[in-house]
Design a protein around this motif. Structure first.
Motif, PDB file in Angstrom:
ATOM      1  N   ASP A  11     -27.280 -16.561  62.906  1.00 34.11           N
ATOM      2  CA  ASP A  11     -28.564 -15.768  62.287  1.00 34.11           C
ATOM      3  C   ASP A  11     -29.658 -15.542  63.121  1.00 34.11           C
ATOM      4  OD1 ASP A  11     -29.136 -18.639  61.530  1.00 34.11           O
ATOM      5  OD2 ASP A  11     -30.588 -17.692  59.946  1.00 34.11           O
ATOM      6  N   GLN A  12     -29.816 -16.759  64.283  1.00 37.18           N
ATOM      7  CA  GLN A  12     -30.971 -16.776  65.019  1.00 37.18           C
ATOM      8  C   GLN A  12     -30.455 -16.130  66.582  1.00 37.18           C
ATOM      9  OE1 GLN A  12     -30.962 -20.776  65.303  1.00 37.18           O
ATOM     10  NE2 GLN A  12     -32.856 -21.050  63.820  1.00 37.18           N
ATOM     11  N   ALA A  13     -29.089 -15.733  66.415  1.00 38.17           N
ATOM     12  CA  ALA A  13     -28.771 -15.256  67.676  1.00 38.17           C
ATOM     13  C   ALA A  13     -29.372 -13.945  68.381  1.00 38.17           C
ATOM     14  CB  ALA A  13     -27.485 -15.025  67.684  1.00 38.17           C
ATOM     15  N   GLU A  14     -29.510 -13.700  69.594  1.00 35.87           N
ATOM     16  CA  GLU A  14     -30.128 -12.547  70.242  1.00 35.87           C
ATOM     17  C   GLU A  14     -29.263 -11.459  70.296  1.00 35.87           C
ATOM     18  OE1 GLU A  14     -31.371 -11.631  74.842  1.00 35.87           O
ATOM     19  OE2 GLU A  14     -31.844 -13.627  74.075  1.00 35.87           O
ATOM     20  N   ARG A  15     -29.536 -10.325  69.999  1.00 34.22           N
ATOM     21  CA  ARG A  15     -28.542  -9.180  69.831  1.00 34.22           C
ATOM     22  C   ARG A  15     -28.116  -8.796  71.326  1.00 34.22           C
ATOM     23  NH1 ARG A  15     -29.662  -3.091  69.320  1.00 34.22           N
ATOM     24  NH2 ARG A  15     -31.357  -3.714  70.449  1.00 34.22           N
ATOM     25  N   GLY A  16     -26.833  -8.699  71.218  1.00 34.07           N
ATOM     26  CA  GLY A  16     -26.224  -8.150  72.439  1.00 34.07           C
ATOM     27  C   GLY A  16     -25.716  -9.375  73.305  1.00 34.07           C
ATOM     28  N   ARG A  17     -26.340 -10.628  72.916  1.00 32.52           N
ATOM     29  CA  ARG A  17     -25.810 -11.724  73.908  1.00 32.52           C
ATOM     30  C   ARG A  17     -24.708 -12.092  73.375  1.00 32.52           C
ATOM     31  NH1 ARG A  17     -29.780 -16.548  75.490  1.00 32.52           N
ATOM     32  NH2 ARG A  17     -28.169 -17.546  77.118  1.00 32.52           N
ATOM     33  N   ARG A  18     -23.460 -12.892  74.454  1.00 28.23           N
ATOM     34  CA  ARG A  18     -22.293 -13.374  74.039  1.00 28.23           C
ATOM     35  C   ARG A  18     -22.607 -14.992  73.754  1.00 28.23           C
ATOM     36  NH1 ARG A  18     -17.440 -11.450  75.077  1.00 28.23           N
ATOM     37  NH2 ARG A  18     -18.386  -9.588  76.564  1.00 28.23           N
ATOM     38  N   TYR A  19     -21.945 -15.336  72.645  1.00 30.86           N
ATOM     39  CA  TYR A  19     -22.061 -16.811  72.621  1.00 30.86           C
ATOM     40  C   TYR A  19     -20.881 -17.107  72.177  1.00 30.86           C
ATOM     41  CZ  TYR A  19     -27.321 -15.640  71.508  1.00 30.86           C
ATOM     42  OH  TYR A  19     -28.425 -15.622  71.640  1.00 30.86           O
ATOM     43  N   THR A  20     -20.733 -18.624  72.123  1.00 30.14           N
ATOM     44  CA  THR A  20     -19.402 -19.171  71.499  1.00 30.14           C
ATOM     45  C   THR A  20     -19.572 -20.032  70.374  1.00 30.14           C
ATOM     46  OG1 THR A  20     -18.578 -19.450  74.094  1.00 30.14           O
ATOM     47  CG2 THR A  20     -17.622 -20.984  72.364  1.00 30.14           C
ATOM     48  N   VAL A  21     -18.785 -19.783  69.318  1.00 29.06           N
ATOM     49  CA  VAL A  21     -18.984 -20.601  68.109  1.00 29.06           C
ATOM     50  C   VAL A  21     -18.228 -22.106  68.357  1.00 29.06           C
ATOM     51  CG1 VAL A  21     -17.766 -21.089  65.869  1.00 29.06           C
ATOM     52  CG2 VAL A  21     -17.865 -18.500  66.629  1.00 29.06           C
ATOM     53  N   ARG A  22     -19.352 -22.972  68.018  1.00 27.27           N
ATOM     54  CA  ARG A  22     -19.106 -24.421  68.009  1.00 27.27           C
ATOM     55  C   ARG A  22     -18.657 -24.771  66.677  1.00 27.27           C
ATOM     56  NH1 ARG A  22     -23.897 -27.934  70.532  1.00 27.27           N
ATOM     57  NH2 ARG A  22     -22.378 -29.380  69.973  1.00 27.27           N
ATOM     58  N   GLN A  23     -18.893 -24.647  65.632  1.00 29.67           N
ATOM     59  CA  GLN A  23     -18.490 -25.091  64.256  1.00 29.67           C
ATOM     60  C   GLN A  23     -18.897 -24.092  63.027  1.00 29.67           C
ATOM     61  OE1 GLN A  23     -20.014 -28.995  63.708  1.00 29.67           O
ATOM     62  NE2 GLN A  23     -21.654 -28.418  62.859  1.00 29.67           N
ATOM     63  N   VAL A  24     -18.385 -24.119  62.363  1.00 27.08           N
ATOM     64  CA  VAL A  24     -18.769 -23.599  60.946  1.00 27.08           C
ATOM     65  C   VAL A  24     -19.191 -24.751  59.837  1.00 27.08           C
ATOM     66  CG1 VAL A  24     -18.303 -22.288  59.017  1.00 27.08           C
ATOM     67  CG2 VAL A  24     -17.222 -21.581  61.435  1.00 27.08           C
ATOM     68  N   ALA A  25     -20.559 -24.827  59.552  1.00 24.89           N
ATOM     69  CA  ALA A  25     -21.061 -25.646  58.811  1.00 24.89           C
ATOM     70  C   ALA A  25     -21.149 -25.467  57.457  1.00 24.89           C
ATOM     71  CB  ALA A  25     -22.492 -26.074  59.197  1.00 24.89           C
ATOM     72  N   PRO A  26     -20.727 -26.666  56.715  1.00 29.51           N
ATOM     73  CA  PRO A  26     -20.481 -26.210  55.032  1.00 29.51           C
ATOM     74  C   PRO A  26     -22.089 -25.757  54.469  1.00 29.51           C
ATOM     75  CG  PRO A  26     -20.564 -28.602  55.473  1.00 29.51           C
ATOM     76  CD  PRO A  26     -20.456 -27.704  56.860  1.00 29.51           C
ATOM     77  N   ASP A  27     -22.012 -24.994  53.573  1.00 28.42           N
ATOM     78  CA  ASP A  27     -23.194 -24.748  52.682  1.00 28.42           C
ATOM     79  C   ASP A  27     -23.107 -25.204  51.293  1.00 28.42           C
ATOM     80  OD1 ASP A  27     -25.228 -23.462  51.234  1.00 28.42           O
ATOM     81  OD2 ASP A  27     -24.990 -21.529  52.037  1.00 28.42           O
ATOM     82  N   PRO A  28     -23.994 -26.388  51.220  1.00 37.52           N
ATOM     83  CA  PRO A  28     -23.999 -27.063  49.659  1.00 37.52           C
ATOM     84  C   PRO A  28     -23.969 -26.255  48.746  1.00 37.52           C
ATOM     85  CG  PRO A  28     -25.683 -27.749  51.242  1.00 37.52           C
ATOM     86  CD  PRO A  28     -24.941 -26.918  51.950  1.00 37.52           C
ATOM     87  N   ARG A  29     -24.700 -25.035  48.645  1.00 36.90           N
ATOM     88  CA  ARG A  29     -24.766 -24.244  47.724  1.00 36.90           C
ATOM     89  C   ARG A  29     -23.597 -23.160  47.152  1.00 36.90           C
ATOM     90  NH1 ARG A  29     -30.091 -21.739  50.145  1.00 36.90           N
ATOM     91  NH2 ARG A  29     -28.323 -21.982  51.815  1.00 36.90           N
ATOM     92  N   VAL A  30     -22.840 -23.007  48.610  1.00 42.69           N
ATOM     93  CA  VAL A  30     -21.575 -22.250  48.201  1.00 42.69           C
ATOM     94  C   VAL A  30     -20.584 -22.919  48.853  1.00 42.69           C
ATOM     95  CG1 VAL A  30     -20.761 -19.837  48.531  1.00 42.69           C
ATOM     96  CG2 VAL A  30     -22.955 -20.103  48.305  1.00 42.69           C
ATOM     97  N   PRO A  31     -19.869 -23.826  48.456  1.00 35.58           N
ATOM     98  CA  PRO A  31     -18.834 -24.920  49.066  1.00 35.58           C
ATOM     99  C   PRO A  31     -17.747 -23.893  49.873  1.00 35.58           C
ATOM    100  CG  PRO A  31     -19.265 -25.641  46.881  1.00 35.58           C
ATOM    101  CD  PRO A  31     -19.968 -24.230  47.166  1.00 35.58           C
ATOM    102  N   GLU A  32     -17.383 -22.807  49.390  1.00 32.46           N
ATOM    103  CA  GLU A  32     -16.094 -21.927  49.871  1.00 32.46           C
ATOM    104  C   GLU A  32     -16.525 -21.221  51.103  1.00 32.46           C
ATOM    105  OE1 GLU A  32     -18.164 -19.329  46.526  1.00 32.46           O
ATOM    106  OE2 GLU A  32     -17.437 -21.561  47.033  1.00 32.46           O
ATOM    107  N   ARG A  33     -17.804 -21.175  51.447  1.00 31.83           N
ATOM    108  CA  ARG A  33     -18.535 -20.088  52.343  1.00 31.83           C
ATOM    109  C   ARG A  33     -17.743 -20.506  53.734  1.00 31.83           C
ATOM    110  NH1 ARG A  33     -24.326 -18.899  51.740  1.00 31.83           N
ATOM    111  NH2 ARG A  33     -23.433 -17.292  50.553  1.00 31.83           N
ATOM    112  N   ALA A  34     -17.670 -21.742  54.208  1.00 33.03           N
ATOM    113  CA  ALA A  34     -17.131 -22.288  55.396  1.00 33.03           C
ATOM    114  C   ALA A  34     -15.459 -21.955  55.681  1.00 33.03           C
ATOM    115  CB  ALA A  34     -17.319 -23.701  55.912  1.00 33.03           C
TER     116      ALA A  34
END
Length: 90
Positions: A11-34
Motif C-alpha cells: 500500500d506504500q509502493a511507488e506507482r510503476g516501480r517493480r517490487y518483489t513480494v517478501r511475505q504476506v502478513a496475517p491481518d488479525p482483524r481478517v484472519p482469512e485475508r493472507a
C-alpha cells in the motif's frame, strides 16, 4: 536487521516501480485475508507493480502480480510486504 530498511508494504509502493513480494502478513482483524492473497498469486518471490491508484485517496490500488491484474483495497495491500526490485528491470 538492516534488510528491513528496504522492506515496505504494497500500500506504500511507488506507482510503476517493480517490487518483489517478501511475505504476506496475517491481518488479525481478517484472519482469512493472507490466505486469500496467497491464493490469487501474492507469493514470496513474485514480481508486483502498482499500476494505478483510485482517485481520490489512492484506494483501491490496481496491482499486477505475475501475469494477473487485481484491484486491492488499501487494507489488503497493507498485508503484502515487498522489497524494491532491480532498478531499470523492465
Amino acid at each position: 536487521m538492516s534488510s528491513q530498511a528496504s522492506a515496505q508494504r504494497l500500500d506504500q509502493a511507488e506507482r510503476g516501480r517493480r517490487y518483489t513480494v517478501r511475505q504476506v502478513a496475517p491481518d488479525p482483524r481478517v484472519p482469512e485475508r493472507a490466505r486469500q492473497l496467497e491464493e490469487i498469486g501474492f507469493l514470496p518471490g513474485e514480481q508486483v507493480v502498482v499500476m494505478t491508484r483510485g482517485f481520490p485517496g489512492g484506494d483501491p490500488l490496481v496491482v499486477r502480480v505475475g501475469q494477473s491484474t487485481f484491484a486491492l483495497r488499501g487494507a489488503e495491500a497493507a498485508c503484502v510486504h515487498i522489497e524494491a526490485g532491480e532498478a531499470g528491470g523492465a
